[in-house]
Design an enzyme around this catalytic site. Sequence first.
Site, PDB file in Angstrom:
ATOM      1  N   HIS A  81     -33.124  66.751  -0.719  1.00  0.00           N
ATOM      2  CA  HIS A  81     -32.449  67.545   0.311  1.00  0.00           C
ATOM      3  C   HIS A  81     -31.127  68.124  -0.190  1.00  0.00           C
ATOM      4  O   HIS A  81     -30.368  68.711   0.578  1.00  0.00           O
ATOM      5  CB  HIS A  81     -32.208  66.624   1.526  1.00  0.00           C
ATOM      6  CG  HIS A  81     -31.855  67.334   2.784  1.00  0.00           C
ATOM      7  ND1 HIS A  81     -30.692  67.081   3.482  1.00  0.00           N
ATOM      8  CD2 HIS A  81     -32.498  68.296   3.494  1.00  0.00           C
ATOM      9  CE1 HIS A  81     -30.638  67.829   4.561  1.00  0.00           C
ATOM     10  NE2 HIS A  81     -31.714  68.584   4.592  1.00  0.00           N
ATOM     11  N   LYS A 132     -28.339  70.520  -1.932  1.00  0.00           N
ATOM     12  CA  LYS A 132     -28.096  71.949  -2.138  1.00  0.00           C
ATOM     13  C   LYS A 132     -26.896  72.067  -3.059  1.00  0.00           C
ATOM     14  O   LYS A 132     -25.757  71.842  -2.642  1.00  0.00           O
ATOM     15  CB  LYS A 132     -27.806  72.665  -0.821  1.00  0.00           C
ATOM     16  CG  LYS A 132     -28.946  72.615   0.195  1.00  0.00           C
ATOM     17  CD  LYS A 132     -28.753  71.516   1.179  1.00  0.00           C
ATOM     18  CE  LYS A 132     -29.804  71.599   2.285  1.00  0.00           C
ATOM     19  NZ  LYS A 132     -29.758  70.410   3.160  1.00  0.00           N
ATOM     20  N   ASP A 176     -21.049  77.073 -15.248  1.00  0.00           N
ATOM     21  CA  ASP A 176     -20.263  76.804 -16.458  1.00  0.00           C
ATOM     22  C   ASP A 176     -19.559  75.449 -16.430  1.00  0.00           C
ATOM     23  O   ASP A 176     -18.536  75.262 -17.103  1.00  0.00           O
ATOM     24  CB  ASP A 176     -19.226  77.916 -16.674  1.00  0.00           C
ATOM     25  CG  ASP A 176     -19.870  79.258 -17.015  1.00  0.00           C
ATOM     26  OD1 ASP A 176     -21.030  79.258 -17.451  1.00  0.00           O
ATOM     27  OD2 ASP A 176     -19.214  80.302 -16.827  1.00  0.00           O
ATOM     28  N   HIS A 227     -25.750  73.245  12.162  1.00  0.00           N
ATOM     29  CA  HIS A 227     -26.446  72.629  11.036  1.00  0.00           C
ATOM     30  C   HIS A 227     -25.485  71.970  10.045  1.00  0.00           C
ATOM     31  O   HIS A 227     -25.918  71.346   9.079  1.00  0.00           O
ATOM     32  CB  HIS A 227     -27.285  73.695  10.319  1.00  0.00           C
ATOM     33  CG  HIS A 227     -28.250  73.144   9.322  1.00  0.00           C
ATOM     34  ND1 HIS A 227     -28.073  73.282   7.953  1.00  0.00           N
ATOM     35  CD2 HIS A 227     -29.404  72.457   9.469  1.00  0.00           C
ATOM     36  CE1 HIS A 227     -29.079  72.708   7.311  1.00  0.00           C
ATOM     37  NE2 HIS A 227     -29.903  72.199   8.199  1.00  0.00           N
ATOM     38  N   LYS A 270     -22.944  69.419   8.169  1.00  0.00           N
ATOM     39  CA  LYS A 270     -22.859  67.960   8.026  1.00  0.00           C
ATOM     40  C   LYS A 270     -21.476  67.645   7.444  1.00  0.00           C
ATOM     41  O   LYS A 270     -21.226  67.867   6.257  1.00  0.00           O
ATOM     42  CB  LYS A 270     -23.940  67.422   7.080  1.00  0.00           C
ATOM     43  CG  LYS A 270     -25.380  67.883   7.441  1.00  0.00           C
ATOM     44  CD  LYS A 270     -25.796  69.008   6.562  1.00  0.00           C
ATOM     45  CE  LYS A 270     -27.261  69.364   6.592  1.00  0.00           C
ATOM     46  NZ  LYS A 270     -28.051  69.219   7.739  1.00  0.00           N
ATOM     47  N   ASP A 319      -9.158  60.318  10.345  1.00  0.00           N
ATOM     48  CA  ASP A 319      -7.711  60.355  10.504  1.00  0.00           C
ATOM     49  C   ASP A 319      -7.184  61.710  10.035  1.00  0.00           C
ATOM     50  O   ASP A 319      -7.756  62.740  10.374  1.00  0.00           O
ATOM     51  CB  ASP A 319      -7.065  59.179   9.776  1.00  0.00           C
ATOM     52  CG  ASP A 319      -7.536  57.833  10.348  1.00  0.00           C
ATOM     53  OD1 ASP A 319      -7.914  57.806  11.537  1.00  0.00           O
ATOM     54  OD2 ASP A 319      -7.533  56.828   9.613  1.00  0.00           O
TER      55      ASP A 319
END
Length: 486
Positions: free
Chosen positions: A229, A231, A236, A404, A406, A411
Amino acid sequence: MAFERLRTWYREHPRRTWLSVMLFAHLLGFVSSLDALMSTRTAPGAVAWIVSLNTFPVAAVPMYWVFGRSRFHGYVIGRREDDNQLYNDLQGHMSLVHPFRVTLPPDGGKVEAIERLAKMPMVVGNEVELLIDGEATFRSIFEGIEAARESVLVQFYIVRDDDIGREFQALLMRKAREGVRVRFLYDEIGSYRLPASYLADMSEAGVQVQRFHSTRGSGNRFQLNFRNHRKVVIVDGRDGWLGGLNVGDEYLGRSSHFGDWRDTHLRMTGPATLCLQLSFVEDWHWATGEILELDWTPQPANGQDVPVLVLPSGPADRFETASLMVQHAISSARERLWISSPYFVPDEGVLGALKLAALRGVDVRVLVPERPDNILTYYAAYAFVAPLLEAGVHIHRYQAGFLHGKSMLIDDVASAVGTVNLDNRSFRLNFEITAWVLQREFAQQMDDMFRRDFERSREMTLVEVLDKPWWFRAASRAAYLTAPVL
């Protein structure tokens, strides 16, 4: 001849045939239940599988061998396993970032245990940029790839053959023709709709294309439950991107079904990118058996010194890394804990930690979408929200499109952006990756982002949950039983 006699006997004795089939099914169920007893990570999951395998073996056995196991066999974690060539090669490379390793400040306990889980250091010398939604994210990634001179490493869970997908493909092909080493890794299940011609065109242009084999290996042949999952884009060895966005038009808000798409991504520049690169190397090694030759020279960002820690997690880990990461983050919060997740079906450990945080006075807010893309997760969430609301957890449902992103804010110091959802799949079944940033200025940017999202959300009440009709409550409990595979 022997086969014909056997078939004739079965036709003449249908009752015995049925009894033989059922006996064999129960034998397979018993053997499978032993495997479930020894390998299932949670006690409730083990009990559920053992009961179903021995009660309804005809249906349960094939489901178990496709969806049941939670341990991914054969994957080599070069950061941790010191008996393989990958480990030996990577240790020399990663020693180069040790001069940038940060001594955690007094409030660094928020990430100290996470550093040990990751087996990667938190390093300084980085610049970070918070990327909100698709336009900003793809513009940043495309500009970074355009500037590549040596290598481009690309990994996505979903890649589509649509407008943005073809633009992305054309850019990678052009860079490959310019002599840049371009490697493209995609999940074979998440991108199952990607046409062979899309991949063939890339290969012909010089892009090295590989799929992440979720079913590779004799122990994983029938396992369709694991996903990569992550991404990730790395240019470089200096610039890196990770977060919630895949490559598809819907992530730019072009879907008539979802409408506006709310997502979060992160760009990093500096030595932390090498930790991101190491995660890619491990995944590429699983897919190909090849150990990549890359530039591992740390390249600090000019004038920036942000501490960043990269934490890969997945079903090949010895611990339930993602779940422990989230639990530690919750328990570390002293004043506030703000979480964004499109899927909210947490395990018992995370549920308990959320309740305790709220009960000790922490401002706990969980942001989830109003409109789901998975009806089971929508119903399942209602099975446990009432106790959370009673404990003082604030649950906000995003109204302005599909949420979508995450991310987490603890704090006024620690922030996290990555691919981990608050559900069993991310905790135990998916290969995921998260970046932790320990800087007050970045935390303030996260604060601003969350506050804008809260303004576009409505807060759930205990009354609305308790007033749901009986059939809705029954459906939510039934959906919650599917949490291990959601």
